[in-house]
Each structure stands twice: as C-alpha cells, then as structure tokens.
Design an enzyme around this catalytic site. Structure first.
Site, PDB file in Angstrom:
ATOM      1  N   ASN A  91      -7.402 -44.407 -22.496  1.00 41.01           N
ATOM      2  CA  ASN A  91      -8.235 -43.342 -22.093  1.00 41.01           C
ATOM      3  C   ASN A  91      -9.201 -42.902 -23.069  1.00 41.01           C
ATOM      4  O   ASN A  91      -9.043 -42.904 -24.535  1.00 41.01           O
ATOM      5  CB  ASN A  91      -7.563 -42.007 -21.778  1.00 41.01           C
ATOM      6  CG  ASN A  91      -6.820 -42.319 -20.209  1.00 41.01           C
ATOM      7  OD1 ASN A  91      -7.556 -42.555 -19.343  1.00 41.01           O
ATOM      8  ND2 ASN A  91      -5.552 -42.038 -20.428  1.00 41.01           N
ATOM      9  N   HIS A  92     -10.479 -42.733 -22.695  1.00 36.87           N
ATOM     10  CA  HIS A  92     -11.385 -41.876 -23.769  1.00 36.87           C
ATOM     11  C   HIS A  92     -11.033 -40.702 -24.191  1.00 36.87           C
ATOM     12  O   HIS A  92     -10.191 -39.645 -23.281  1.00 36.87           O
ATOM     13  CB  HIS A  92     -12.829 -41.617 -23.075  1.00 36.87           C
ATOM     14  CG  HIS A  92     -13.485 -43.061 -22.803  1.00 36.87           C
ATOM     15  ND1 HIS A  92     -14.753 -43.336 -23.262  1.00 36.87           N
ATOM     16  CD2 HIS A  92     -12.911 -44.252 -22.158  1.00 36.87           C
ATOM     17  CE1 HIS A  92     -15.119 -44.656 -23.110  1.00 36.87           C
ATOM     18  NE2 HIS A  92     -14.188 -45.266 -22.305  1.00 36.87           N
ATOM     19  N   PRO A  93     -11.386 -40.139 -25.263  1.00 34.88           N
ATOM     20  CA  PRO A  93     -11.149 -38.698 -25.661  1.00 34.88           C
ATOM     21  C   PRO A  93     -11.677 -37.697 -24.768  1.00 34.88           C
ATOM     22  O   PRO A  93     -12.884 -37.813 -24.380  1.00 34.88           O
ATOM     23  CB  PRO A  93     -11.562 -38.579 -27.049  1.00 34.88           C
ATOM     24  CG  PRO A  93     -12.506 -39.461 -27.057  1.00 34.88           C
ATOM     25  CD  PRO A  93     -12.299 -40.759 -26.195  1.00 34.88           C
ATOM     26  N   THR A  99     -16.976 -38.133 -25.079  1.00 35.09           N
ATOM     27  CA  THR A  99     -16.280 -39.060 -24.715  1.00 35.09           C
ATOM     28  C   THR A  99     -17.014 -40.382 -24.924  1.00 35.09           C
ATOM     29  O   THR A  99     -16.281 -41.652 -24.574  1.00 35.09           O
ATOM     30  CB  THR A  99     -15.908 -39.053 -23.195  1.00 35.09           C
ATOM     31  OG1 THR A  99     -17.323 -39.169 -22.412  1.00 35.09           O
ATOM     32  CG2 THR A  99     -15.485 -37.797 -22.738  1.00 35.09           C
TER      33      THR A  99
END
Length: 219
Positions: A91-93, A99
C-alpha cells in the site's frame, strides 16, 4: 482440420512460446519476474503474468493470462486463477504528505514508506476473472472468489464471496461436510490415494450427509 486452421494453430504456438522451470512448471516466455517465484511443481504460468516480489505457488496451481503479483503472496495447492487477476500486498502511504512514491520525486526514497502485508490463498481455491485481492487478506481452503470481486477481508474456507467490496454469499457445503473436507486435506494426499477418492470428486456434496463412505478405500 482445415489447412488454414493448422497454420493458425502453428503460428499461435510459436508466438506464445513456453519454457520449463524445475519439475514440470510451464512458463510463458512473455511472463516477467519469474525469478521471484518459488514453484511447487506442475504450475502453469501463461503469457503476460508479472511478479514483483516473492511468490509461492503450491503444487499444480495454475494462473490465468495477465495475472499480476504486486508483492508477497502465498498460494496453496490445486488453485485455479482466472484471467486479469491482481494480488496487491503493498500500500502507498496515506498518513504522510503525499502518496506519490515514484522515483521522479526524491529519487524514489519515499518508497520506504510503503507498507506490505503478504496475501495468503489456501488450497483448492478458485479465483474468478478480474478479481483483485488486497494486502493482508487470507483466503481459506476451497473458497471461491467470484469474477470481478475486490477482496478486502479474510474469506472463510469453502465460502463463496462476490462484490466490491466482496461479501460472503453462502457456504458451498454444510458445516459438517466442510469440517470433514478440512480434515481430509485431499490436496496433501499422494497420487494413488487421490485416485482412490475419484468417486468423491464426481459426487454433488450437497446431496450427502457425510463423505465418510467415500473414504473407506483409504483405510
């Protein structure tokens, strides 16, 4: 077969070449990231599949065209994966400023902010066309992920799920039958014992109270 059909089939074969990896694993020449894959044996990997991180494929598990593994994933034995299926275990931040983790910003240093939770798929699981499985999901043995589903939560054994996000539709069999199948673990049996169980594979299990009568040959 007409000559034109023979020629067409020949051209298809040479345009979609495969090679063998390990013990009977057939891999398309047009698949990428194969060095990330740990093969269980008898695996079939068609064209345009991509592996971005460590992937374990159980014995005789087969993939569909355009399958994408965007992170760590473990698939059990005798699974069938449809076309255009994606497994996203990263997952992206979302709690930071951006992101955007592309190398065009800070030379990609922000990739360190990604999170990863491996995906685990049980044995004898059918994943339909266009399914997306997200990070951290665990799918039980014998489950069915219906075409087009986006699977965000764990799936119980022998349960059919569908939708976006995927929700349980029903269990495939009674609790008693499911319990017996989970104890049997047919996918772990040697070939000769699976052959003795052949009648069980042709039986509609919602018409029986127990599978015990089919197990007598194993004793």
């Amino acid at each position: 077969m007409a000559l034109s059909d023979k020629i067409r089939r020949f051209l298809q074969r040479i345009s979609k070449p495969t090679y063998t990896v390990g013990k009977g694993n057939q891999v398309s020449f047009w698949t990428t990231g194969v060095h990330h894959v740990q093969f269980g044996g008898g695996n079939l990997i068609p064209e345009n599949c991509a592996f971005a991180d460590k992937t374990l494929l159980g014995f005789r598990t087969t993939l569909g065209t355009n399958n994408y593994f965007g992170g760590k994933a473990i698939l059990g034995k005798y699974c069938q994966i449809g076309r255009d299926v994606a497994f996203h275990s990263t997952n992206h931040p979302i709690s930071h400023l951006t992101t955007y983790i592309n190398r065009q910003l800070f030379n990609g240093e922000l990739k360190a902010l990604k999170t990863e939770q491996p995906i685990r798929i049980g044995n004898d699981v059918w994943v339909g066309h266009g399914v997306i499985v997200l990070a951290g999901v665990e799918v039980g043995d014998g489950a069915i992920l219906a075409a087009g589903s986006v699977v965000t939560q764990n799936v119980e054994p022998y349960t059919i799920v569908a939708g976006n996000p995927a929700k349980p539709l029903r269990k495939r069999f009674s609790d008693k039958i499911i319990g017996e199948l989970l104890l049997l673990k047919w996918w772990d049996l040697p070939e000769d014992q699976i052959l003795k169980l052949k009648p069980l594979f042709f039986q509609t299990l919602d018409e029986v109270q127990s599978i015990q009568d089919f197990l007598i040959p194993l004793k």
